[in-house]
Design a protein around this motif. Structure first.
Motif, short mmCIF file in Angstrom:
data_model
loop_
_atom_site.label_atom_id
_atom_site.label_comp_id
_atom_site.label_asym_id
_atom_site.label_seq_id
_atom_site.Cartn_x
_atom_site.Cartn_y
_atom_site.Cartn_z
N TRP A 1 0.80 -1.12 0.09
CA TRP A 1 -0.02 -0.14 -0.06
C TRP A 1 0.70 1.31 -0.01
N ASP B 1 -2.39 7.75 -0.15
CA ASP B 1 -3.24 8.66 -1.06
C ASP B 1 -2.47 10.21 -0.94
N ASP C 1 -7.90 2.30 2.98
CA ASP C 1 -8.97 2.63 2.23
C ASP C 1 -9.61 3.97 2.25
N LYS D 1 -9.58 7.89 2.07
CA LYS D 1 -9.01 9.10 1.47
C LYS D 1 -7.80 9.90 2.29
N SER E 1 -3.76 3.26 0.04
CA SER E 1 -4.34 3.06 -1.20
C SER E 1 -3.68 1.64 -1.74
N SER F 1 -0.18 3.98 -4.99
CA SER F 1 -0.71 5.25 -4.81
C SER F 1 -1.66 5.93 -5.81
N THR G 1 -5.10 6.01 -7.01
CA THR G 1 -6.70 5.74 -6.45
C THR G 1 -7.26 5.22 -7.48
N TYR G 2 -7.07 5.70 -8.84
CA TYR G 2 -8.07 5.45 -9.93
C TYR G 2 -7.72 4.04 -10.46
N ASP H 1 -12.81 7.94 -8.04
CA ASP H 1 -11.89 7.27 -7.24
C ASP H 1 -12.36 7.09 -5.57
N TYR H 2 -13.56 8.01 -5.25
CA TYR H 2 -13.76 7.97 -4.07
C TYR H 2 -15.36 7.95 -3.72
N LEU I 1 -12.19 4.96 -0.42
CA LEU I 1 -11.56 4.73 -1.94
C LEU I 1 -12.43 3.92 -2.51
N ASN J 1 -12.06 2.21 -5.05
CA ASN J 1 -11.16 0.88 -5.42
C ASN J 1 -10.28 0.51 -4.35
#
Ligand SMILES: Nc1nc2c(c(=O)[nH]1)N[C@H]1C(S)=C(S)[C@@H](COP(=O)(O)OP(=O)(O)OC[C@H]3O[C@@H](n4cnc5c(=O)[nH]c(N)nc54)[C@H](O)[C@@H]3O)O[C@H]1N2
Ligand SMILES: Nc1nc2c(c(=O)[nH]1)N[C@H]1C(S)=C(S)[C@@H](COP(=O)(O)OP(=O)(O)OC[C@H]3O[C@@H](n4cnc5c(=O)[nH]c(N)nc54)[C@H](O)[C@@H]3O)O[C@H]1N2
Ligand code: SF4
Ligand code: SF4
Ligand code: SF4
Ligand code: SF4
Ligand code: SF4
Ligand SMILES: [Mo]
Lengths: 310, 393, 1095
Positions: C310, C313, C586, C588, C592, C738, C740-741, C881-882, C887, C889
C-alpha cells in the motif's frame, strides 16, 4: 461491542489555516478554485472562500473534488487561450517560479533541451542547487534560471546588428540569420542566460559498425528541426543557429499555438507558472502581487519578467 | 632638416636582419595554420572560450593590438601635429605602416572570434548604434581607411598638406576609437568590474602608454643614427612620456583597486573579479608579468637607465609585449567570476565552464595572425620605403 | 532551414470575433468538462478556427503528429505522448489523460483532437527518452560470442536470426568448448497429460509429513511413471520437477503483456517452473510483507496473499511520514507523486516528515527530517507504537471490527484480525484460537444444496459456519468469528491477556493479536528505541502525536530504505501495523492499493478470455531454483538445518539467489538461462559474486539475453537478441498503489527505427524483438500456445498484436459481460487521427486491416480499441475514485496483524519459526541470524539511492541527463571528511570486509575499481556515506567491444562515475551472495560497513 472512538481531529494550533496560507492556496488555483466559476465570477468565488477563512471552515467538510477542480496547468492553459484573444501588445507574458515547490528535478531543463533540440553545451534553463546550514539543520534550495525576458534587457542594446530585440509581447527574441555571433550579448546578460551554439551534436564520433544502430540513424532525433520562433531549424552543418547566441524565448512557438512553455508543462513540482500579467484574473497576476515575490539581481534595473516566490 | 626618405637605393636581394621578421612570420603562419584550419572547419568549437566565458585570448589580443595601434598613432599624431615634434615625424611611414599592420592583425583576430564572420557586413547594413561594437566597427573602418590613405601618401611622399589634415583628423577618431573600445566593457552593467566610467579612461591611458613604448621601440630599433643627439633627445622624451603614463595609469588603477576592495566595496562580484586578478591562479600574470616586467622594469629603465640604448630597447620591448597581460587581465577574470553561483555545475559541458585557460587552438590562431602580421611587416620593410634612412646618405 | 512565416500577431485577435465573455465561458468548458465539448458545436468551430489561425508555429501540436504511449525510463510508467516529425520521435510530453502527469487528469472523454495542445508533467528521464531509442550503441543484429573467446571478453560475431535460433535450439559444439545442450534437450517433458499426472502425484509426496511414507510414495511415483523418468531432473526427487525446469527465465524489468507472453512461453509453453523476476532487489520485503498481510481465509487456509503493498493517497493526506522513500528523486514516481506533495505543502497545509539518513530532496521541503541510523527504522516505528498505546491514541473503532460485517457496519471497507485470540505456548504466540477447541461450536455434517455431505460448525444458538471459526472476546465472552461474513458482525475486545478453559477442560493462555503487538512494542522504552535508532525520544513522540492528530488523513509511506534490510519484512510489518492502528486503510488521504482494468478478459469473460485461449497448455511443476514453491521441510531434499541455501516460503522472485543457486546447482543444475532486460550483476548488492557464475560455462552452459545494447549482464551472454525499445513496442504497464483510480496504461509502438530488421516467424515478417525471439523458438519447438492455432483452433498467435491488440480490446470492452462498462467508440475524426498518426509505421508494425481482422472485423470493438489506443490507456475519471471518505477502489479485505501462516513457517536457516507479529530485529544479520562484525577499520555505513536523472543500468545512454549530472559522487558529512582529511572532489576508494580490494572483478581479465569522487555535504548523517545509482558502467557502450573483428569504441561519457554495489556485504555463511532478509527475501543495500580512503 467495543468502545468506539474517533481519533481527535487535528489540533487547531498546527492546523489552523491562516489567511495568508489560504490566499496562497487560492492562488495556486489547482488547489482551491474551480476554474469554471472563477472565470465566470471570480468575485463570488473569492467571497465564498473569504467567508470560509473567517469562519475557519476551510478545508473541512469539503471534498477534494471541490478543492481541486483543475490542474493548475489547465488553468494556465485556458488563461493562455484567453490572452491570445487580445492584441499582442496588450499581453505581458511573465513567468513565476515558486522556490518552495521546486524540487530540483531538472525536468524543465531537459524538457527545454528536448523542445528546442539544444545541442551539447547549450542550455536555456539550468537549475542551480544550493545547500545551507549545518547538520542536522540543513536546507537545500533549487533555483531554475530561464531567461528573465527583462523589461529592460541589457542584452539587447549591445547587439551591433539588431539581431536580438524585444517583440510586441515582451519576449526578447533572436534573429538567428542576422546574428554575427560576437557574443557581446552573452557578456551583457547579468544572468548568464545567453549561450552560444558551438555546433556540437551528441552523436558525433560515435561508432558506425555493422550490428549496431550507429550514428546515421541515432542522430535522427537531433537533426530533426526545432520550431524556435515559428521557423524550422534542422541541425545542418554550420548553418544557424550554430554560431549564434541562443536563449530562452518563453517557447513563443508554443504559446502562439495555445500550448504552455515546455518547462511549464513538464514541471512536476508545479513550481513554474506562466501567463499574461495584464490579465488581472490570471494566476500569474495573483502570484506576482504576493509579498514573498522577488526577482533576481533586481538592483540592476533589468526589470525581469521572471518572478520567484520564496 | 633631416629628410626621411625611402631607401630606394637598397638592393632587393641579399639577406638582411629584418628579413628574419617575415621568415619568422612564415614559420608562425605554418605553425598557426593548423589551428586556423580547425577554426575555419569547426567554428569556435575547438577554442577554449564557451558561453560563460564568451571572450578570451582573441578578444584580449584584439584589445591589446588596438591599444598598440591606436595608442602609438595617437601619440605620434599628437606629438607630430600638435606638439610639432620634428624628429618623430621622420619615422612617419614606419609608424603608419606599423599601425596599419597591427590594425589588420587586430581585425583578423576579431573576425575569427565571430561565430559567423561571413556576416560581418551585417554591422554596416543592420547597424545598431546603441551598441559599442557597432561604433567600434564603424570607427575602425573609418580608421582603417584613414590610415590606409595616410600610409599611401606617406609612402609616396606626396600630399604633405593632406597628410597633415588626415593626421589631425585621426586624432579625434583614434580618441573615440580607444574610448569606444573601453566602453565595450565599460557599459556592461552585468560585470561590475568593467562597469565603471574609469574603464574607457584606463583604456586611453594604457593605449597611450603602450603606444609610447611602441614608438620608443620603433625608434630604438630603426632609428638610422643612434649616436645622434636627436636620437637621444627623442628616446628620452618618449621614455619619459611612457614612464609617466605607466606610473599614472598604475597609480589610478591602484586607487581604484583600493576602493573596490575596501570592505568588499559593496559589490562582491566586482571584488571577487579583482581578487582573481590579484590573487587568483594567474596572479603572476598580473604581478610578475604586468607589474614586474611590464611596469617596474621599464619604468626604472626609462627614468634611470635611459641612456643605455640596449636597455632602453629592452624596456620598450618588455613594455610592449607585457601589455597583453593587461588586456588579458581585464577580459578574463571578470568573465570567469560567476554571475550566479553554482551555474556552471547546474548543467555541465566544457562550453559551460568557468575555468578558462586559453587552449592550443586559440594560441595557434594567434600565432597565425602574428605570423601573418610578421610576414606583411617583414615584406613591407623589405619592399616598401618605410624605414628611415640616414640623413647623410 | 525553411522559413515558415510567423503569422502576424495583431491580425489574430481581429480574425477571432469571439467576445471575451464568450471565450471565458467556452474555455471554462474545455477544462472543467471537456465532455461538454461535443454538445457545443459552436465552440468546436471556434477552436478549430483559432487553431488554424495559429498553426505553423509548432506543428507538433497537431493531434495527427502525436502517439500516446507509456514511459519506461523508470518503472513509474507515466503516460506520454510522442510527438512525431516525419517518422522521427521528436519530443516526448506528458499524456494529459494519464493521472500520472496531470492532477487531475483530463476527462477520458476529451476528444483527442482537443488534447494535441494539452500536456502533463514528466521527469527529466521521461523527457530524455528519445536518447534511449536513438542510442547509437543499440544492437540491430543477433550477436554471438565469438567461438574460442571467453564469456565477457567482448568479442562478438553477428549471425542471422535464423542461425541463432537454430543454434540455441539444437545446441552442439557452439563455442569450441564441447557440446552444449539446446532448448530441444531441455524441453523434455512435452506431454501435458503426463505432466499433470506427475504434478498431482508430486503434490501428494510433498504433503506427506511422514518420512517413511514419503519415501514409499517416491518409489510408487517411479513405478507409475517409469516410462517418463528420463524426463525428470532426478527421479529420486520427483519434486524437483522435469528437466524442463533446467531452463530458467530471469527477468529484470518486465511489464504485463510481455509478462503474459513470458508466462505463456516459459510455463505453459516450455513447461518450466523457472520464470523469475527481480522483486527482491527492488523492494522485496515490502511486497512480501504485503503478501503476508493480505493472505485471506478461504475456509480452510490462509491463501491468495497478493504480492503488493500500500502507499499513501497523497492528494488528500494531511500528515505523512516517508520512510526510506525517495519521493522527489525516485519512487513511483516523481510526476505521479511530487505534485500532491509540493502543492499540498504550500497550498494545502500538508505536513510531512522524512526519515532517511540522507537529506534527500524531499527532505528539503519537509516539516521534519529524521536522519535515522540505517536499518533501525523499526525502532522508530515501535517507539511510536508504544507511545500510541500508552496514550490511547489508536483507532479503537476500526481495530475492534473483527470481520467484514463489522467493518462495513461502521463504514469501513477493510478490517483486521487484531482482536482475534492467539494461543500462547511457552510464552510465545502460536496458532489462532478456534471455536471448536473452546466448545463454542460443535461439528456436524449436513447435506448441501447438491446433496453432498459437508461438515458444518454450529453454535448453541444454531449459527452455522462452514469452517471452524476464529474467536474473539466480546465484552469478555469468547465469540466465534467468520472473517468474511457479511451478516455476523463481531466487535472484539482490544486487549486480551487471559486464560480460558478449552472444551477438554484444560486451561489455555490466550491473547488478542493487538495485545501481542502491544507487548512487542513495550519490549523497550521510548528512550531505548531512540537510542537504537540514534534519534531524539522527543522526535518519536512528536511523530506519534502528529500521526494520531489527523484522523485517517495521516499515513506512513515506506519504501526501499526501510525494506531492503535483513529486517525489512518486519520493518514493513511494523509500519503497516501503525497505519492500521489509526485505521487509514482505504481512506481518502490514507493507504491505497493498486487497481487495474482487466486486460486478460477474464472478468468479463471476453471479448477475448486470453488465459483460456490456448491450444493445450503445458503443466509446469516442481521446485523452482529459488526454492519458493515448496517449503523446505516438505521437500525430499530436506537435510536438516541450516539448509544448504535458504528457502523462501514467504517470498518469490529472489533475484540474488538466481545465479548463486545455479552456481551451486542447488536444488539442481540449470542448463540454459535466458535473461530479459536484466542487469543482475550490476543491480544486486555484491553483484560481483554473480559474475563468477555468469562467466563460467561449466556452471551455466548456455546464456541467452534479450537486450537493446551489450549491457552489464548481456555482455556475458552467449547470444544477445536485439530488442525493441520502449518507444517501439507493446506492454501494459499497470499501476502503483498510490494511484487511487482504476487504470491501465498501454504501451504501443510510437516509432519504428528506419531500417530496423524484420525477421520471419511462422512465415510472416515481424520486427526483430523479444517477441520474435519467443515466437521463433515456439515455432521451432512447436510450443503450445503459439502459432496458427496458438490462441485456440483457427486463432493464430503469429504476430505480437494477435496477443496484445486483444488485450487492448479487452480493456476497451471493460469488465462487464454485457459490455456496459466499455469505452465509447472512436468517431470518424478519431479514427482519422489514429491512422494519420501511425502512417509512418511500417506494415509489419502497424497494419489497420490486419489489426481490425484480429478483432474479428468487429467495427464497434475496433473503434473502441482505437479509442483506448488514441489515449494510450484507460483511466477512471477524477472523482470516481472516492465514495465519500473511502476509496472506491478499496482493498476491502482482511489485514493480518497477527499472521498465523507466518508463525507456522520455519526459517530454513535456523529451524525456528518466524514471528507472526511485528517485532524488533536488528539489521545487518547473517542468513543464520547472527550479527556481523567487520571491525573498526570499516567505519562507515554505505547506503545508496537513486538520482532523479538516472535509472539503474539503462539511462547512461541519455546524454541530456549526463549534462545535469555527468557522474555520481560519494556523499559524506563535512565532519567526517574533516576528520579524515578528505576534501570535496577527492577521489576515494570504497572497500569492505567482503571486498577488501574495492574492485569489481569482471572475470575477463579486467577489474573496475570502486573509486569515486567525494562530495562533502552537511545533508547526510555522520558515519554514513551514500552513492547514487546509475554510473560506473563497464558495458552499455562504456568500454570497447569487438564485433566481427571491428572495434566498437566505448564512449567516455558512459564510463563516468562509479558503482559501489560490489562493496556491499556478502553473507558470511553463504559467501557468494548478498545479505538477505530470509523472511521477505530482500537483498540488502544499506547496512554494509565500508572503508573510505583517498584513492
Ligand atoms: N530516478 C529514478 N527513479 C526511479 C527508479 C530509478 O532507477 N531512477 N527506479 C524505480 C524503482 S524500480 C524503484 S524500486 C523506486 C525506488 O524508490 P525509492 O525506494 O523511493 O528510492 P531509492 O532511492 O531506492 O530509496 C532509497 C531511499 O532510502 C534511503 N535510505 C537508505 N538507507 C535507509 C535506511 O536504513 N532507512 C531509511 N529510512 N532510509 C534509508 C536512501 O537515502 C534513499 O533516499 O524508484 C523508481 N523510480
Ligand atoms: N546501488 C543500487 N543498486 C540498486 C538500486 C539502488 O537504489 N542502488 N536499486 C535496485 C532496484 S529498485 C532495482 S528494480 C534493480 C533493477 O535491476 P534490473 O532490473 O536488473 O536492471 P535494469 O537496469 O532495470 O535493466 C537491466 C538491463 O536491461 C537491458 N535493457 C534496457 N532496455 C531494454 C529493453 O528495452 N529491452 C530489453 N530486452 N532489455 C533492455 C539493459 O542491459 C539494462 O542494463 O536495481 C537495484 N539496484
Ligand atoms: S535575462 Fe539576459 S538574455 Fe534574458 S532578457 Fe535579460 S539580459 Fe537578456
Ligand atoms: S551574438 Fe548575435 S545577438 Fe548577441 S550581440 Fe552578437 S550579433 Fe547580437
Ligand atoms: S520557456 Fe521554453 S525556452 Fe524558455 S526555458 Fe522554458 S522551455 Fe526553455
Ligand atoms: S521542473 Fe519544476 S520542480 Fe523540477 S526543477 Fe524545474 S522548476 Fe523545479
Ligand atoms: S518517472 Fe520519469 S522516467 Fe519514470 S516513467 Fe515517469 S517520466 Fe518516465
Ligand atoms: Mo525497483
Amino acid at each position: 461491542m467495543a468502545e468506539q472512538e474517533k481519533l481527535t481531529p487535528h489540533s487547531t494550533a498546527s492546523g489552523a489555516v491562516s489567511r495568508r496560507n489560504f490566499l496562497g492556496a487560492l492562488a495556486a488555483a489547482g488547489a482551491v478554485a474551480a476554474f469554471e466559476q472563477l472565470a465566470a465570477n471570480p468575485q463570488a468565488v473569492l467571497a465564498a472562500y473569504e467567508e470560509q477563512i473567517v469562519q475557519g471552515t476551510l478545508g473541512q467538510g469539503r471534498s477534494s473534488a471541490d478543492l481541486k477542480a483543475l490542474d493548475v496547468l489547465e488553468r494556465m492553459r485556458l488563461e493562455l487561450l484567453r490572452a491570445l484573444q487580445k492584441p499582442a501588445s496588450e499581453r505581458r507574458w511573465v513567468m513565476v517560479i515558486d522556490l518552495r515547490k521546486c524540487i530540483g528535478c531538472h525536468a524543465c531543463t531537459i524538457g527545454c533541451v528536448a523542445e528546442n533540440k539544444l545541442p551539447p553545451g547549450v542550455v536555456y534553463r539550468p537549475v542551480i542547487e544550493e545547500e545551507f546550514g549545518t547538520y542536522p539543520n540543513v536546507a537545500r534550495r533549487f533555483i531554475p534560471r530561464p531567461c528573465m525576458q527583462c523589461e529592460n534587457p541589457p542584452c539587447v542594446p549591445v547587439c551591433p546588428v539588431n539581431a536580438t530585440y524585444t517583440n510586441a509581447e515582451g519576449i526578447v527574441e533572436m534573429d538567428y540569420e542576422r546574428c554575427i555571433g560576437c557574443r557581446y550579448c552573452l557578456t551583457a546578460c547579468p544572468y548568464s542566460a545567453r549561450v552560444s551554439d558551438f555546433g556540437f551534436t551528441y552523436t558525433e564520433e560515435l561508432p558506425v559498425i555493422q550490428g549496431l544502430l550507429g550514428t546515421a540513424t541515432a542522430d535522427d532525433y537531433e537533426r530533426a528541426p526545432n520550431f524556435e520562433y515559428g521557423k524550422q531549424y534542422a541541425r545542418q552543418g554550420r548553418a544557424s543557429p550554430v554560431g549564434n547566441a541562443r536563449k530562452c524565448h518563453f517557447c513563443q512557438h508554443r504559446i502562439l499555438e495555445g500550448v504552455l512553455p515546455a518547462c511549464v508543462t513538464t514541471c512536476i513540482g508545479r513550481a513554474t507558472f506562466f501567463g499574461d500579467a495584464n490579465d488581472p484574473e490570471s494566476l500569474v497576476a495573483e502570484l506576482i502581487a504576493r509579498p514573498n515575490v522577488l526577482r533576481l539581481r533586481e538592483e540592476l534595473g533589468t526589470e525581469p519578467r521572471v518572478y520567484y516566490l520564496k | 632638416m633631416a629628410q626621411v626618405v625611402s631607401e630606394q637605393k637598397r638592393p632587393a636581394a641579399g639577406f638582411r636582419l629584418t628579413d628574419l621578421i617575415w621568415i619568422l612570420g612564415v614559420v608562425a603562419l605554418l605553425i598557426g595554420a593548423t589551428g586556423m584550419l580547425d577554426r575555419l572547419r569547426f567554428g569556435l568549437a575547438p577554442a577554449a572560450i564557451g558561453s560563460y566565458v564568451p571572450w578570451g585570448l582573441w578578444v584580449s589580443f584584439y584589445d591589446y593590438l588596438v591599444w598598440l595601434e591606436v595608442g602609438s598613432l595617437l601619440l605620434f599624431s599628437g606629438l607630430v601635429y600638435l606638439a610639432h615634434n620634428e624628429s618623430l615625424a621622420k619615422i612617419k611611414p614606419l609608424v603608419l605602416f606599423t599601425g596599419f599592420v597591427v590594425l589588420l592583425m587586430a581585425l583578423i583576430l576579431v573576425a575569427m572570434d565571430l561565430g559567423h564572420f561571413e556576416r560581418f557586413w551585417h554591422v554596416y547594413v543592420y547597424a545598431d548604434f546603441d551598441s559599442m561594437i557597432t561604433w567600434m566597427v564603424w570607427l575602425h573602418t573609418a580608421y582603417l581607411i584613414l590610415l590606409a590613405a595616410e600610409l599611401f601618401l606617406a609612402l609616396r611622399g606626396t600630399g604633405k598638406g593632406l597628410l597633415k589634415v588626415l593626421g589631425i583628423v585621426s586624432l579625434p577618431l583614434g580618441l573615440m576609437l580607444i574610448l569606444v573600445s573601453g566602453s565595450i566593457f565599460g557599459v556592461v552593467a552585468a560585470r561590475p568590474l568593467w562597469n565603471t566610467s574609469n574603464l574607457p579612461l584606463m583604456f586611453f591611458i594604457s593605449a597611450l602608454a603602450s603606444g609610447a613604448s611602441l614608438l620608443l621601440l620603433l625608434v630604438t630599433v630603426f632609428w638610422a643614427d643612434k649616436q645622434s643627439e636627436e636620437y637621444t633627445r627623442l628616446t628620452q622624451r618618449l621614455a619619459q612620456i611612457a614612464g609617466w603614463l605607466m606610473l599614472g595609469g598604475t597609480f589610478i588603477a591602484g586607487v581604484l583597486a583600493f576602493t573596490i576592495l575596501y570592505q568588499g566595496g559593496g559589490n562582491p562580484q566586482r571584488a571577487a573579479a579583482l581578487q582573481l586578478i590579484l590573487a587568483g591562479p594567474f596572479w603572476w600574470s598580473f604581478w610578475i608579468v604586468h607589474i614586474g616586467l611590464g611596469v617596474i622594469v621599464p619604468v626604472v629603465i626609462y627614468f634611470v637607465f635611459y641612456k643605455n640604448r640596449w636597455l632602453l630597447m629592452l624596456g620598450a620591448a618588455l613594455s610592449v609585449i607585457t601589455f597583453v597581460a593587461v588586456t588579458l587581465n581585464i577580459v578574463i577574470p571578470v568573465l570567469v567570476t560567476p554571475e550566479l553561483e553554482g551555474l556552471a555545475e547546474a548543467y555541465q559541458h566544457q562550453k559551460l565552464s568557468l575555468d578558462y585557460v586559453p587552449n592550443l587552438n586559440e594560441w595557434l590562431v594567434v600565432t597565425f595572425v602574428f605570423g601573418f602580421g610578421a610576414l606583411l611587416y617583414g615584406l613591407g620593410l623589405r619592399f616598401l620605403p618605410v624605414l628611415p634612412k640616414r640623413a647623410q646618405e | 532551414m525553411s522559413d515558415k512565416p510567423l503569422l502576424p500577431e495583431p491580425e489574430r485577435s481581429e480574425t477571432c470575433a469571439l467576445s471575451r465573455r464568450d471565450f471565458l465561458k467556452l474555455s471554462a468548458a474545455t477544462g472543467g468538462a471537456a465532455a461538454l465539448l461535443g454538445s457545443l458545436p459552436a465552440f468546436d468551430q471556434l477552436l478549430a478556427a483559432q487553431r488554424q489561425a495559429l498553426s505553423g508555429n509548432s506543428p507538433l501540436s497537431a493531434p495527427e503528429r502525436q502517439i500516446y504511449t507509456v514511459c519506461l525510463q523508470c518503472n513509474t510508467g507515466c503516460g506520454i505522448k510522442v510527438k512525431i516529425w516525419e517518422g522521427i520521435a521528436s519530443k516526448i510530453e506528458g499524456n494529459p489523460y494519464s493521472p500520472w502527469t496531470l492532477h487531475p487528469h483530463l476527462p477520458y472523454s476529451t476528444p483527442v483532437a482537443e488534447a494535441g495542445s494539452i500536456e502533463g508533467g514528466l521527469c527529466p528521464k521521461g523527457q530524455a527518452g528519445l536518447q534511449t531509442a536513438y542510442d547509437p550503441y543499440r544492437i540491430v543484429s543477433v550477436l554471438k560470442r565469438r567461438p574460442g573467446t571467453k564469456r565477457g571478453e567482448g568479442q562478438w560475431v553477428t549471425i542471422s536470426f535464423e542461425q541463432a535460433l537454430d543454434e540455441i535450439i539444437n545446441g552442439g559444439d557452439l563455442f569450441g568448448e564441447g557440446p552444449v545442450e539446446g532448448l530441444k534437450d531441455v524441453y523434455a517433458l512435452r506431454d501435458a497429460k503426463v505432466a499433470k499426472a506427475m504434478s498431482d502425484f508430486v503434490k501428494r509426496i510433498v504433503d506427506e509429513k511422514d518420512a517413511e511414507k514419503k519415501r514409499a510414495l517416491v518409489e510408487e511415483f517411479k513405478a507409475t511413471f517409469a516410462a517418463d523418468l528420463d524426463k525428470l531432473i532426478d527421479p529420486d526427487h520427483p519434486d524437483l520437477g522435469p528437466k524442463n525446469n533446467q531452463f530458467a527465465f530471469i527477468w529484470g524489468r518486465l511489464k504485463n503483456g510481455r509478462g503474459d507472453l513470458v508466462r505463456r512461453f516459459v510455463l505453459s509453453g516450455l513447461g518450466s517452473i523457472n520464470a523469475n523476476g527481480h522483486t527482491t532487489v527492488c523492494q522485496g520485503s515490502l511486497y512480501f510483507a504485503g503478501k503476508a498481510l493480505s493472505e485471506q481465509w478461504d475456509g480452510s487456509k490462509f491463501t491468495g496473499g497478493q504480492k503488493f503493498y500500500w502507499q499513501a493517497d497523497l492528494k488528500n493526506s494531511r500528515f505523512v511520514i516517508f520512510i526510506g522513500a525517495n519521493m522527489f528523486e525516485a519512487n513511483y514516481g516523481p510526476p505521479l507523486r511530487v505534485t500532491p506533495i509540493t502543492e499540498g505543502a504550500v497550498d494545502r497545509g500538508l505536513r510531512y516528515v522524512v526519515v532517511d539518513p540522507r537529506f534527500s530532496k524531499v527532505a528539503s521541503k519537509a516539516w521534519k527530517w529524521i536522519p535515522i541510523k540505517p536499518g533501525e527504522d523499526s525502532a522508530l516505528g515501535l517507539g511510536m507504537m508504544r507511545w500510541m498505546f500508552e496514550n490511547d491514541r489508536i483507532n479503537k473503532r476500526f481495530l475492534s471490527a473483527a470481520n467484514k460485517a463489522a467493518a462495513n457496519a461502521i463504514g469501513e471497507a477493510s478490517w483486521t484480525d487484531a482482536v482475534w485470540l492467539v494461543h500462547i505456548k511457552n510464552g510465545k504466540p502460536d496458532k489462532l484460537v478456534r471455536a471448536l477447541e473452546l466448545g463454542l461450536v460443535t461439528r456436524q455434517t449436513e447435506q448441501d444444496k447438491d446433496g453432498k455431505e459437508v461438515t458444518v460448525y454450529v453454535t448453541e444458538d444454531g449459527v452455522k459456519f462452514k469452517f471452524d471459526p476464529f474467536v474473539a472476546l466480546v465484552d469478555g465472552k469468547p465469540t466465534p468469528v467468520d472473517p468474511n461474513s457479511t451478516e455476523l458482525p463481531v466487535y472484539g475486545d482490544l486487549f486480551v491477556d487471559t486464560t480460558l478453559q478449552n472444551a477438554k477442560g484444560e486451561t489455555i493462555t490466550v491473547k488478542s493479536g493487538l495485545q501481542i503487538i502491544r507487548e512487542s512494542a513495550f519490549e523497550k522504552t521510548i528512550e531505548e528505541y531512540a537510542a537504537i535508532a540514534d534519534i531524539q525520544p522527543s522526535d518519536i513522540i512528536e511523530l506519534a502525536r502528529e500521526f494520531t492528530s489527523y484522523g485517517t488523513q495521516a499515513v506512513i509511506d515506506i519504501h526501499r530504505g526501510a525494506s531492503q534490510h535483513t529486517n525489512g519484512f518486519y520493518t514493513s510489518f511494523i509500519f503497516f501495523t501503525l497505519n492500521a492502528l489509526i485505521g487509514n486503510f482505504d481512506h481518502k488521504g490514507g493507504l491505497s492499493k493498486p487497481t487495474t482494468y482487466d486486460r486478460l478478459g477474464s472478468r468479463a469473460k471476453g471479448p477475448f478470455d486470453l488465459a483460456k485461449m490456448n491450444n493445450g497448455a503445458n503443466v509446469p511443476f516442481g521446485l523452482d531454483i529459488l526454492r519458493t514453491t515448496i517449503s523446505y521441510e516438505k521437500s525430499t531434499i530436506f537435510n536438516g538445518y541450516p539448509a544448504k541455501r535458504p528457502w523462501f516460503p514467504l517470498a518469490t522472485d529472489v533475484y540474488q539467489e538466481d545465479l548463486p543457486s545455479i552456481g551451486d546447482a542447488y536444488p539442481y543444475p540449470v542448463k540454459i538461462a535466458m535473461f530479459y532486460m536484466s542487469a543482475i550483476n550490476y543491480a544486486l548488492p555484491a553483484g560481483h559474486t554473480t559474475i563468477e557464475v555468469l562467466a563460467d560455462p561449466k556452471k551455466l552452459p548456455l546464456i541467452i539475453a534479450s537486450d537493446i545494447f551489450v549491457g552489464e549482464t548481456s555482455m556475458y551472454a552467449d547470444y544477445i537478441f536485439p530488442d525493441l525499445s520502449y518507444l517501439e513496442r507493446w506492454e501494459f504497464h499497470g499501476t502503483h498503489p498510490s494511484v487511487t483510480y482504476k487504470v491501465e496504461n498501454v504501451r504501443n509502438p510510437a516509432i519504428s527505427l528506419p531500417g530496423w530488421p524484420m525477421v520471419k516467424v511462422y512465415g510472416q515478417e515481424i520486427p526483430l524483438s523479444f517477441e520474435a525471439l519467443v515466437l521463433g523458438i515456439a515455432e521451432r519447438l512447436n510450443l503450445p500456445g503459439f502459432g496458427p492455432n496458438g490462441l485456440g483452433e483457427g486463432v493464430p498467435f503469429i504476430y505480437p498484436e494477435d496477443y496484445y491488440l486483444r488485450m487492448v480490446a479487452n480493456l476497451a470492452f471493460g469488465e462487464k459481460e454485457d459490455g456496459s462498462n466499455s469505452v465509447p467508440e472512436a468517431d470518424d475524426r478519431e479514427v482519422e487521427i489514429f491512422l494519420k498518426a501511425r502512417a509512418h509505421l511500417p506494415k509489419q508494425v502497424f497494419d489497420p486491416v490486419r489489426w481490425k481482422a484480429i478483432l474479428g472485423n468487429d467495427e464497434k470493438l475496433w473503434r473502441q480499441t482505437i479509442y483506448v489506443l488514441n489515449r494510450g490507456g484507460r483511466w477512471q475519471d477524477e472523482g470516481k475514485d472516492y465514495k465519500g471518505d473511502l476509496l472506491s477502489n478499496a482493498y476491502a479485505k482482511q489485514i493480518n496483524l497477527y499472521q498465523e501462516k507466518t508463525a507456522k513457517t520455519i526459517n530454513s536457516m535456523t529451524g525456528e519459526p518466524f514471528a507472526g507479529y511485528p517485532r524488533y530485529y536488528p539489521p545487518h544479520l547473517s542468513s543464520t541470524g547472527k550479527p556481523i562484525e567487520d571491525g573498526d577499520e570499516y567505519a562507515f555505513t554505505l547506503i545508496t539511492y537513486k538520482e532523479i536523472t538516472m535509472t539503474k543500468a539503462r539511462t547512461i545512454s541519455n546524454y541530456w541527463l549526463l549534462a545535469v549530472m555527468p557522474e555520481n559522487t560519494l556523499l559524506m558529512n563535512v565532519a567526517d571528511a574533516q576528520r579524515l582529511g578528505l576534501r570535496n572532489g577527492d577521489l576515494v576508494r570504497i572497500s569492505s570486509a567482503s571486498n577488501p580490494r574495492g574492485v569489481w572483478d569482471l572475470r575477463n581479465g579486467s577489474e573496475v575499481p570502486m573509486v569515486g569522487r567525494l562530495k562533502v555535504v552537511q545533508g547526510i548523517r555522520p558515519g554514513v556515506v551514500a552513492f547514487g545509482l546509475g554510473w560506473g558502467h563497464w558495458a552499455s557502450g562504456a568500454r570497447d567491444i569487438v564485433i566481427d573483428g571491428q572495434t566498437v569504441k566505448g564512449d567516455v561519457r558512459r564510463l563516468a562515475g562509479f558503482h559501489a554495489n560490489a562493496a556491499m556485504r556478502t553473507d558470511p555463511v553463504l559467501q557468494d551472495v548478498t545479505l538477505t532478509d530470509i523472511a521477505g527475501g530482500s537483498a540488502v543495500f544499506y547496512s554494509t560497513k565500508v572503508k573510505v580512503e583517498k584513492a
